[in-house]
Design a protein around this motif. Structure first.
Motif, PDB file in Angstrom:
ATOM      1  N   ASP A 173      39.475  40.857  32.023  1.00 28.91           N
ATOM      2  CA  ASP A 173      38.397  39.922  31.660  1.00 28.91           C
ATOM      3  C   ASP A 173      37.031  40.586  31.637  1.00 28.91           C
ATOM      4  OD1 ASP A 173      37.100  38.979  34.631  1.00 28.91           O
ATOM      5  OD2 ASP A 173      39.087  39.864  34.656  1.00 28.91           O
ATOM      6  N   ASN A 190      38.943  48.703  45.966  1.00 30.76           N
ATOM      7  CA  ASN A 190      38.221  47.759  45.091  1.00 30.76           C
ATOM      8  C   ASN A 190      38.903  47.499  43.734  1.00 30.76           C
ATOM      9  OD1 ASN A 190      35.918  46.199  45.764  1.00 30.76           O
ATOM     10  ND2 ASN A 190      34.838  47.060  44.010  1.00 30.76           N
ATOM     11  N   GLY A 197      41.415  45.569  43.153  1.00 32.45           N
ATOM     12  CA  GLY A 197      41.801  44.166  43.024  1.00 32.45           C
ATOM     13  C   GLY A 197      43.158  43.841  43.635  1.00 32.45           C
ATOM     14  N   LYS A 198      43.604  44.670  44.560  1.00 31.58           N
ATOM     15  CA  LYS A 198      44.927  44.473  45.174  1.00 31.58           C
ATOM     16  C   LYS A 198      44.997  43.164  45.960  1.00 31.58           C
ATOM     17  CE  LYS A 198      44.753  48.348  47.410  1.00 31.58           C
ATOM     18  NZ  LYS A 198      43.399  48.704  46.942  1.00 31.58           N
ATOM     19  N   SER A 199      43.981  42.923  46.803  1.00 34.63           N
ATOM     20  CA  SER A 199      43.978  41.697  47.620  1.00 34.63           C
ATOM     21  C   SER A 199      43.908  40.457  46.743  1.00 34.63           C
ATOM     22  CB  SER A 199      42.798  41.684  48.589  1.00 34.63           C
ATOM     23  OG  SER A 199      42.717  42.896  49.265  1.00 34.63           O
ATOM     24  N   THR A 200      43.105  40.544  45.682  1.00 32.46           N
ATOM     25  CA  THR A 200      42.968  39.404  44.773  1.00 32.46           C
ATOM     26  C   THR A 200      44.318  39.077  44.136  1.00 32.46           C
ATOM     27  OG1 THR A 200      40.739  40.192  44.313  1.00 32.46           O
ATOM     28  CG2 THR A 200      41.594  38.491  42.863  1.00 32.46           C
TER      29      THR A 200
HETATM   30  P1  GDP Z   1      41.079  45.727  46.793  1.00 33.36           P
HETATM   31  O1  GDP Z   1      40.124  46.604  47.537  1.00 33.36           O
HETATM   32  O2  GDP Z   1      41.905  46.533  45.818  1.00 33.36           O
HETATM   33  O3  GDP Z   1      41.920  44.853  47.654  1.00 33.36           O
HETATM   34  O4  GDP Z   1      40.164  44.792  45.844  1.00 33.36           O
HETATM   35  P2  GDP Z   1      39.791  43.224  46.006  1.00 33.36           P
HETATM   36  O5  GDP Z   1      40.969  42.372  45.712  1.00 33.36           O
HETATM   37  O6  GDP Z   1      39.102  43.052  47.304  1.00 33.36           O
HETATM   38  O7  GDP Z   1      38.783  43.047  44.784  1.00 33.36           O
HETATM   39  C1  GDP Z   1      37.590  43.783  44.687  1.00 33.36           C
HETATM   40  C2  GDP Z   1      36.583  43.019  43.838  1.00 33.36           C
HETATM   41  O8  GDP Z   1      37.030  42.928  42.481  1.00 33.36           O
HETATM   42  C3  GDP Z   1      36.383  41.572  44.289  1.00 33.36           C
HETATM   43  O9  GDP Z   1      35.020  41.243  44.133  1.00 33.36           O
HETATM   44  C4  GDP Z   1      37.225  40.771  43.318  1.00 33.36           C
HETATM   45  O10 GDP Z   1      36.746  39.467  43.135  1.00 33.36           O
HETATM   46  C5  GDP Z   1      37.076  41.587  42.063  1.00 33.36           C
HETATM   47  N1  GDP Z   1      38.231  41.397  41.154  1.00 33.36           N
HETATM   48  C6  GDP Z   1      39.539  41.503  41.460  1.00 33.36           C
HETATM   49  N2  GDP Z   1      40.309  41.245  40.387  1.00 33.36           N
HETATM   50  C7  GDP Z   1      39.474  40.979  39.360  1.00 33.36           C
HETATM   51  C8  GDP Z   1      39.664  40.635  37.965  1.00 33.36           C
HETATM   52  O11 GDP Z   1      40.768  40.499  37.454  1.00 33.36           O
HETATM   53  N3  GDP Z   1      38.535  40.443  37.235  1.00 33.36           N
HETATM   54  C9  GDP Z   1      37.285  40.572  37.757  1.00 33.36           C
HETATM   55  N4  GDP Z   1      36.249  40.379  36.944  1.00 33.36           N
HETATM   56  N5  GDP Z   1      37.068  40.886  39.051  1.00 33.36           N
HETATM   57  C10 GDP Z   1      38.143  41.084  39.851  1.00 33.36           C
END
Ligand code: GDP
Length: 359
Positions: free
Chosen positions: A307, A194, A196-199
């Motif tokens: 942010d 969670n 934010g890797k995928s994002t």
């Molecule tokens: P992963 O498990 O590391 O791949 O995480 P995801 O990319 O799935 O992101 C997890 C959650 O964090 C999602 O709801 C994203 O929208 C949120 N998220 C990711 N990057 C950011 C950011 O820069 N700012 C905010 N506010 N939320 C983020």
């Protein structure tokens, strides 16, 4: 256990509730007990068992989840104590469930199935206790024989799964070898689930990788080509997120996937700075990295979700104090140029290092 020191009991339970939510369960209550040693029969004491039983009746609870791994005997005794249709499981079983729901490729499905079976093997006894009870002790041992038969079946299935996995992996390896023959550096995203890797991957590449506010949205490694403004390229790989107390059966099953991490030129450690336990999460990730022998790979720390952070000034100060730290918002797309420049700078280091090795 050293991992337990990273998170307090309350913090770990909160994360467990989040995991349960991810698995589609609704959490009604949580509790804990401090004992000098766990009760060998029921893990918790008899008073706590009664207390939970009362809560089960009050809420109509269907599942009771323990944060630590229970022995097969404890699992059986607790199920008996809670009675009827209550399912008792532990963090490991819960994470296995989530992985099962999320596996999208054949390799991931096979890996999860393997981990599940290996988890079940020592716990098989449970299903057959009723047979002995039904027979009133007359056919004593019948249940035991059945367990042996069952274990044999399970072991055979595990063997078949291993073979299937091997052949799937062979294919992927060939593909990867082809990919590695192209002289483009590989950068791996690592981080707590969670973070934010995928994002970040999506922002940089426009790839449509599943990004969700849930734990373990990504199970399969996804690799995309990132082109920088100066035309230079690198490959960016997103892989399974880490979590504290990651079940050993899962680490073993996902070893092949995780091992790709140790073959990259650079690791980008994505951290959710808005998370109150960011520091503990960093330590948990570092621990898994060292288990994967990936500690010596050059690393870039990326503080994500600026942010959302309430303590921005503090973070900026922290980032200035630390070397190799970048602040970004993957969601808003801020700090990405700085990120790409830092990646390039870091890759330059690793290139020099490789050249120095080659006479
Ligand atoms: P992963 O498990 O590391 O791949 O995480 P995801 O990319 O799935 O992101 C997890 C959650 O964090 C999602 O709801 C994203 O929208 C949120 N998220 C990711 N990057 C950011 C950011 O820069 N700012 C905010 N506010 N939320 C983020």
């Amino acid at each position: 256990d050293e991992t337990e020191e990273l998170f307090t009991i309350e913090e770990s339970l909160k994360e467990l509730a989040q995991l349960a939510d991810t698995a589609g369960l609704m959490v009604v209550d949580s509790t804990y007990q401090k004992l000098s040693t766990p009760n060998p029969r029921t893990y918790i004491g008899s008073g706590k068992v009664a207390e939970i039983k009362a809560a089960i009746n009050a809420y109509g609870v269907e599942t009771v989840i323990f944060d630590d791994e229970l022995s097969p005997g404890q699992l059986r005794n607790l199920e008996k104590a809670f009675g009827g249709n209550v399912r008792v499981c532990d963090r490991t079983a819960l994470i296995l469930d989530i992985f099962d729901q999320r596996a999208a490729t054949r390799e991931a499905s096979l890996q999860v199935a393997l981990a599940q079976m290996e988890y079940q093997l020592p716990r098989l006894t449970k299903m057959w206790t009723h047979l002995e009870r039904q027979s009133g002790g007359k056919v004593k041992g019948m249940g035991e024989k059945q367990i042996e038969v069952d274990k044999r079946i399970l072991r055979t299935q595990i063997g078949v799964l291993r073979k299937d996995l091997e052949s799937v992996r062979k294919h992927r390896k060939q593909y990867r070898t082809r990919r590695l023959s192209v002289p483009v550096p590989v950068v791996s995203l690592v981080g707590y689930t969670n973070a934010g890797k995928s994002t970040l991957l999506n922002q940089l590449t426009g790839a449509d990788v599943l990004a969700e506010d849930r734990l373990f949205a990504t199970l399969d490694p996804t690799t995309r080509r990132v082109q920088m403004k100066n035309g230079k390229e690198f490959l960016l790989t997103d892989t399974v997120g880490f979590i504290q107390k990651l079940p050993t059966t899962l680490v073993a099953a996902f070893r092949a996937t995780l091992e790709e991490i140790s073959e990259s030129s650079l690791l980008v450690h994505v951290i959710d700075i808005s998370h109150p336990l960011a520091e503990q999460q960093i330590d948990a990730v570092e621990k898994v990295l060292s288990e994967l022998d990936a500690s010596s790979i050059p690393k870039l720390m990326v503080w994500n979700k600026v942010d959302k952070a309430s303590n921005k000034e503090e973070i900026k100060q922290k980032a200035r104090d630390l070397e190799d730290t970048i602040c970004i918002s993957a969601l808003k797309g801020s700090g990405l140029d700085e990120f790409c420049n830092a990646v390039q700078e870091k890759l330059k280091d690793s290139m020099v290092w490789v050249e120095a090795l080659v006479p």
